[in-house]
Design a protein around this motif. Structure first.
Motif, PDB file in Angstrom:
ATOM      1  N   ARG A  58      49.165  76.268 116.310  1.00  0.00           N
ATOM      2  CA  ARG A  58      49.728  75.199 117.289  1.00  0.00           C
ATOM      3  C   ARG A  58      48.565  74.112 117.305  1.00  0.00           C
ATOM      4  NH1 ARG A  58      53.585  74.179 119.745  1.00  0.00           N
ATOM      5  NH2 ARG A  58      53.823  72.935 121.754  1.00  0.00           N
ATOM      6  N   ALA A  59      48.810  72.945 116.942  1.00  0.00           N
ATOM      7  CA  ALA A  59      47.985  71.929 117.039  1.00  0.00           C
ATOM      8  C   ALA A  59      47.694  71.386 118.519  1.00  0.00           C
ATOM      9  CB  ALA A  59      48.450  70.640 116.254  1.00  0.00           C
ATOM     10  N   VAL A  60      46.549  71.477 119.019  1.00  0.00           N
ATOM     11  CA  VAL A  60      46.123  71.206 120.246  1.00  0.00           C
ATOM     12  C   VAL A  60      45.396  69.857 120.475  1.00  0.00           C
ATOM     13  CG1 VAL A  60      46.260  73.491 120.935  1.00  0.00           C
ATOM     14  CG2 VAL A  60      44.182  72.797 120.144  1.00  0.00           C
ATOM     15  N   GLY A  61      44.663  69.300 119.502  1.00  0.00           N
ATOM     16  CA  GLY A  61      43.875  68.200 119.585  1.00  0.00           C
ATOM     17  C   GLY A  61      42.576  68.357 120.233  1.00  0.00           C
ATOM     18  N   GLY A  87      33.038  63.835 114.968  1.00  0.00           N
ATOM     19  CA  GLY A  87      33.865  62.546 114.321  1.00  0.00           C
ATOM     20  C   GLY A  87      35.183  62.997 115.029  1.00  0.00           C
ATOM     21  N   PRO A  88      36.167  61.950 114.626  1.00  0.00           N
ATOM     22  CA  PRO A  88      37.650  62.210 115.292  1.00  0.00           C
ATOM     23  C   PRO A  88      38.414  63.168 114.400  1.00  0.00           C
ATOM     24  CG  PRO A  88      37.429  60.110 113.647  1.00  0.00           C
ATOM     25  CD  PRO A  88      35.971  60.785 113.724  1.00  0.00           C
ATOM     26  N   GLY A  89      39.492  63.642 114.833  1.00  0.00           N
ATOM     27  CA  GLY A  89      40.320  64.748 114.242  1.00  0.00           C
ATOM     28  C   GLY A  89      41.324  65.490 115.159  1.00  0.00           C
ATOM     29  N   THR A  90      41.488  66.634 114.901  1.00  0.00           N
ATOM     30  CA  THR A  90      42.236  67.289 115.787  1.00  0.00           C
ATOM     31  C   THR A  90      41.975  68.606 115.697  1.00  0.00           C
ATOM     32  OG1 THR A  90      44.601  67.768 116.503  1.00  0.00           O
ATOM     33  CG2 THR A  90      44.301  67.690 114.253  1.00  0.00           C
ATOM     34  N   ALA A  91      42.612  69.591 116.618  1.00  0.00           N
ATOM     35  CA  ALA A  91      42.418  71.173 116.420  1.00  0.00           C
ATOM     36  C   ALA A  91      43.728  71.788 116.239  1.00  0.00           C
ATOM     37  CB  ALA A  91      41.427  71.359 117.398  1.00  0.00           C
ATOM     38  N   VAL A  92      43.672  73.104 115.673  1.00  0.00           N
ATOM     39  CA  VAL A  92      44.683  74.137 115.607  1.00  0.00           C
ATOM     40  C   VAL A  92      44.106  75.152 116.298  1.00  0.00           C
ATOM     41  CG1 VAL A  92      46.179  75.064 114.150  1.00  0.00           C
ATOM     42  CG2 VAL A  92      45.289  72.857 113.647  1.00  0.00           C
ATOM     43  N   ASP A  93      45.018  75.844 117.345  1.00  0.00           N
ATOM     44  CA  ASP A  93      44.919  77.096 117.948  1.00  0.00           C
ATOM     45  C   ASP A  93      45.638  78.040 116.716  1.00  0.00           C
ATOM     46  OD1 ASP A  93      44.281  79.259 119.212  1.00  0.00           O
ATOM     47  OD2 ASP A  93      45.730  78.546 121.044  1.00  0.00           O
ATOM     48  N   PRO A  94      44.968  78.866 116.173  1.00  0.00           N
ATOM     49  CA  PRO A  94      45.692  79.529 114.917  1.00  0.00           C
ATOM     50  C   PRO A  94      46.562  80.821 115.378  1.00  0.00           C
ATOM     51  CG  PRO A  94      43.568  80.268 115.186  1.00  0.00           C
ATOM     52  CD  PRO A  94      43.653  79.181 116.147  1.00  0.00           C
ATOM     53  N   VAL A  95      47.455  81.224 114.486  1.00  0.00           N
ATOM     54  CA  VAL A  95      48.174  82.351 114.854  1.00  0.00           C
ATOM     55  C   VAL A  95      47.148  83.646 114.658  1.00  0.00           C
ATOM     56  CG1 VAL A  95      50.197  81.569 113.895  1.00  0.00           C
ATOM     57  CG2 VAL A  95      48.962  82.763 112.453  1.00  0.00           C
ATOM     58  N   ARG A  96      47.434  84.675 115.363  1.00  0.00           N
ATOM     59  CA  ARG A  96      46.439  85.529 115.323  1.00  0.00           C
ATOM     60  C   ARG A  96      46.874  86.630 114.413  1.00  0.00           C
ATOM     61  NH1 ARG A  96      45.306  81.762 118.599  1.00  0.00           N
ATOM     62  NH2 ARG A  96      44.006  82.263 120.300  1.00  0.00           N
ATOM     63  N   ALA A 149      38.665  88.912 120.138  1.00  0.00           N
ATOM     64  CA  ALA A 149      38.227  90.166 120.565  1.00  0.00           C
ATOM     65  C   ALA A 149      36.665  90.240 120.712  1.00  0.00           C
ATOM     66  CB  ALA A 149      38.782  91.311 119.649  1.00  0.00           C
ATOM     67  N   ALA A 150      35.980  89.209 119.723  1.00  0.00           N
ATOM     68  CA  ALA A 150      34.562  89.304 119.957  1.00  0.00           C
ATOM     69  C   ALA A 150      34.097  88.497 121.050  1.00  0.00           C
ATOM     70  CB  ALA A 150      33.990  89.090 118.718  1.00  0.00           C
ATOM     71  N   GLY A 151      35.021  87.820 121.757  1.00  0.00           N
ATOM     72  CA  GLY A 151      34.879  87.078 123.049  1.00  0.00           C
ATOM     73  C   GLY A 151      34.638  85.518 122.524  1.00  0.00           C
ATOM     74  N   LYS A 152      35.071  84.943 121.240  1.00  0.00           N
ATOM     75  CA  LYS A 152      35.072  83.643 120.858  1.00  0.00           C
ATOM     76  C   LYS A 152      36.001  83.106 120.729  1.00  0.00           C
ATOM     77  CE  LYS A 152      30.571  84.548 120.192  1.00  0.00           C
ATOM     78  NZ  LYS A 152      29.779  84.255 121.097  1.00  0.00           N
ATOM     79  N   SER A 153      36.291  81.454 121.007  1.00  0.00           N
ATOM     80  CA  SER A 153      37.493  80.968 120.802  1.00  0.00           C
ATOM     81  C   SER A 153      37.850  80.830 119.300  1.00  0.00           C
ATOM     82  CB  SER A 153      37.478  79.532 121.378  1.00  0.00           C
ATOM     83  OG  SER A 153      38.632  78.960 121.103  1.00  0.00           O
ATOM     84  N   PRO A 154      39.242  81.212 118.945  1.00  0.00           N
ATOM     85  CA  PRO A 154      39.543  80.991 117.678  1.00  0.00           C
ATOM     86  C   PRO A 154      39.775  79.509 117.133  1.00  0.00           C
ATOM     87  CG  PRO A 154      41.075  82.181 118.751  1.00  0.00           C
ATOM     88  CD  PRO A 154      40.102  81.956 119.608  1.00  0.00           C
ATOM     89  N   ILE A 155      39.928  78.587 118.208  1.00  0.00           N
ATOM     90  CA  ILE A 155      40.407  77.559 117.936  1.00  0.00           C
ATOM     91  C   ILE A 155      39.698  76.743 116.713  1.00  0.00           C
ATOM     92  CG2 ILE A 155      40.560  74.938 118.745  1.00  0.00           C
ATOM     93  CD1 ILE A 155      41.401  76.125 121.258  1.00  0.00           C
ATOM     94  N   CYS A 156      40.378  75.878 115.718  1.00  0.00           N
ATOM     95  CA  CYS A 156      39.671  75.399 114.620  1.00  0.00           C
ATOM     96  C   CYS A 156      39.860  73.751 114.813  1.00  0.00           C
ATOM     97  CB  CYS A 156      40.565  75.769 113.456  1.00  0.00           C
ATOM     98  SG  CYS A 156      40.580  77.361 113.134  1.00  0.00           S
ATOM     99  N   PRO A 157      38.710  73.148 114.908  1.00  0.00           N
ATOM    100  CA  PRO A 157      38.446  71.926 114.947  1.00  0.00           C
ATOM    101  C   PRO A 157      38.582  71.400 113.363  1.00  0.00           C
ATOM    102  CG  PRO A 157      36.880  72.324 116.238  1.00  0.00           C
ATOM    103  CD  PRO A 157      37.418  73.758 115.416  1.00  0.00           C
ATOM    104  N   VAL A 158      39.277  70.223 113.144  1.00  0.00           N
ATOM    105  CA  VAL A 158      39.289  69.766 111.776  1.00  0.00           C
ATOM    106  C   VAL A 158      39.003  68.207 111.956  1.00  0.00           C
ATOM    107  CG1 VAL A 158      40.837  69.234 109.676  1.00  0.00           C
ATOM    108  CG2 VAL A 158      41.250  71.279 111.213  1.00  0.00           C
ATOM    109  N   VAL A 159      37.839  67.894 111.434  1.00  0.00           N
ATOM    110  CA  VAL A 159      37.185  66.727 111.906  1.00  0.00           C
ATOM    111  C   VAL A 159      36.811  65.653 110.555  1.00  0.00           C
ATOM    112  CG1 VAL A 159      35.101  65.679 113.016  1.00  0.00           C
ATOM    113  CG2 VAL A 159      36.013  67.692 113.763  1.00  0.00           C
ATOM    114  N   ALA A 160      37.143  64.404 110.645  1.00  0.00           N
ATOM    115  CA  ALA A 160      36.929  63.426 109.717  1.00  0.00           C
ATOM    116  C   ALA A 160      35.347  63.095 109.781  1.00  0.00           C
ATOM    117  CB  ALA A 160      38.103  62.312 109.915  1.00  0.00           C
TER     118      ALA A 160
END
Length: 149
Positions: A11-14, A29-38, A111-122
């Motif tokens: 899911r794109a979240v910005g 830099g600018p871009g967006t982020a995706v909260d990945p499927v688990r 599960a390791a306590g980290k956010s899996p959100i993936c920034p994609v940055v220009a």
């Protein structure tokens, strides 16, 4: 114009939703982020280019115009010391859009306590240089995230 696509399905979240001030403040830099499927999957290249930086948790692809895109697999995942990540290419490799770069499991990151959100940055871009920015809704790996004018 360069089309930058999603390295993961989710899911794109910005960038504003990224739980890290360096990304949410667009300091890298600018871009967006995706909260990945688990589910265990491979993060893929967001466009054609050369791998100029490669770590288990992040990679940078630079195209033939010198434009670099950073894909960061989760937040603070450098602290996992590569555990749960498998590199599928080498630094210096030429890659194509959609080519698998790193195999990882977002559920294990969470599960390791980290956010899996993936920034994609220009990298080294201005906000004005990007168009068609996707900041909400479901995306598949390979779906357009933004255009780099």
């Amino acid at each position: 114009m360069t089309t930058v696509t999603s390295p993961v399905a989710g899911r794109a979240v910005g960038l504003a939703a990224v739980p890290d001030p360096v990304f949410s403040g667009a300091m890298v830099g600018p871009g967006t982020a995706v909260d990945p499927v688990r589910e265990a999957t491979a993060a893929v290249s967001p466009f054609d280019g050369v791998i100029v930086s490669l770590h288990p948790h992040a990679f940078v692809v630079v195209d033939d115009k010198g434009r670099g895109v950073l894909t960061h697999l989760g937040i603070d995942t450098v602290q996992l010391n590569g555990q749960g990540f498998e590199l599928l290419v080498c630094k210096g490799d030429t890659v194509r859009r959609g080519q698998p770069i790193v195999r990882w499991d977002p559920a294990a990151v969470e599960a390791a306590g980290k956010s899996p959100i993936c920034p994609v940055v220009a990298l080294e871009a201005t906000t004005e240089a990007l168009g068609g920015l996707v900041e909400d809704g479901d995306v598949e790996a390979g779906a357009q995230l933004f255009l780099w004018k």
